[in-house]
Design an enzyme around this catalytic site. Structure first.
Site, PDB file in Angstrom:
ATOM      1  N   CYS A 193       3.498 -10.667 -23.716  1.00  0.00           N
ATOM      2  CA  CYS A 193       3.733 -12.036 -24.179  1.00  0.00           C
ATOM      3  C   CYS A 193       3.948 -11.929 -25.680  1.00  0.00           C
ATOM      4  CB  CYS A 193       2.519 -12.904 -23.868  1.00  0.00           C
ATOM      5  SG  CYS A 193       2.522 -14.503 -24.729  1.00  0.00           S
TER       6      CYS A 193
ATOM      7  N   CYS B 220      10.590 -15.021 -25.132  1.00  0.00           N
ATOM      8  CA  CYS B 220       9.428 -15.491 -24.381  1.00  0.00           C
ATOM      9  C   CYS B 220       9.485 -14.820 -23.009  1.00  0.00           C
ATOM     10  CB  CYS B 220       9.525 -17.010 -24.246  1.00  0.00           C
ATOM     11  SG  CYS B 220       8.232 -17.756 -23.254  1.00  0.00           S
TER      12      CYS B 220
END
Ligand code: DGL
Length: 258
Positions: A179, A70
């Site tokens: 992302c 992440c």
């Protein structure tokens, strides 16, 4: 060898997918913080707390290393986590350097969550690698939610078109997927972007780093298992396991789009 993967939600499956290709023998533990996703609009303090909880959980389950799959949690928490834990913690960073190295003759568009875009880590990265000031950053706060709901249709398409409307897309040579959730939209992005734009992500680089940090066997036989956890609870419901398998199938399709 038990290897932990952590993301706010299902985005990190794009990194797990890559690990499944590159590490033939492992017990993968995947922690999705489904109770708190999305992180991109939370405070830094909240993200540090969630990340700490996830890493502690994976360590208690026996993970010998944890990949923070992440970009947002990496940006907000990795430094503190590395000080706290004594096993390898591998983070994600938007692959801006790779985009400049490969396609540096054109501008680079980097899309990520708001936290990643404004973070100190991004600032440092840009200062280090963007010598010609060719990198533009764009936060896309809503795309994570579309991914969590498996919505890749008109809603996501319209959202992206609106967000990109102010840009001259023909000026860019590459799009950095900053992302891990965004890999799920490569087909949608391919339709919207001019054909010359290359997609760049940091997934392979992250797994290479994991392999370097550990002594991972090169075995030819595939011996992989994966256990999934949603915010610390093992996923056993057939419907949820089906949903997770659906993401991995979609990622296999997206991997063919360059
Ligand atoms: N997959 C996370 C990332 O790479 C998304 C964070 C979020 O939940 O907003 O940044």
């Amino acid at each position: 060898m038990k290897l932990g993967f952590f993301d706010s939600g299902i985005g990190g499956l794009s990194v797990l997918y890559c690990a499944m290709k590159m590490i033939p023998q492992a017990e993968f533990l995947y922690y999705a913080d489904e109770e708190n996703v999305p992180y991109g609009t939370k405070s830094k303090e909240e993200i540090i707390e969630y990340t700490d909880r996830a890493i502690r959980f994976l360590a208690d389950k026996g993970a010998q290393a944890v990949v923070v799959a992440c970009n947002t949690a990496t940006s907000a928490a990795i430094k503190i986590m590395r000080e706290k834990y004594d096993f390898p913690i591998i983070g994600m960073e938007p692959a801006v350097k790779k985009a400049i190295d490969l396609y540096g003759e054109h501008k680079v568009l980097t899309i990520a969550t708001p936290i990643t875009v404004v973070g100190q880590k991004m600032k440092g990265l840009i200062e280090r690698v963007d010598k010609q000031h060719q990198v533009d950053l764009m936060p896309l706060p809503k795309l994570v939610t579309f991914a969590e709901r498996c919505e890749y249709g008109e809603g996501a398409r319209e959202y992206l078109r609106t967000e990109f409307a102010s840009l001259d897309l023909s000026a860019y040579g590459s799009l950095v997927l900053g992302c891990t959730h965004f890999n799920l939209f490569k087909d949608v992005l391919r339709d919207i972007m001019p054909p010359g734009i290359h997609f760049v992500d940091g997934n392979e680089g992250t797994i290479k780093q994991l392999i370097r940090a550990l002594t991972i066997k090169e075995g030819k036989e595939r011996e992989q298992t994966t256990t999934y956890y949603f915010s610390g609870k093992e996923v056993t419901s057939p419907a949820e396991l089906q949903r997770l398998a659906g993401y991995l199938e979609r990622l296999a399709e997206m991997a063919t789009i360059e």
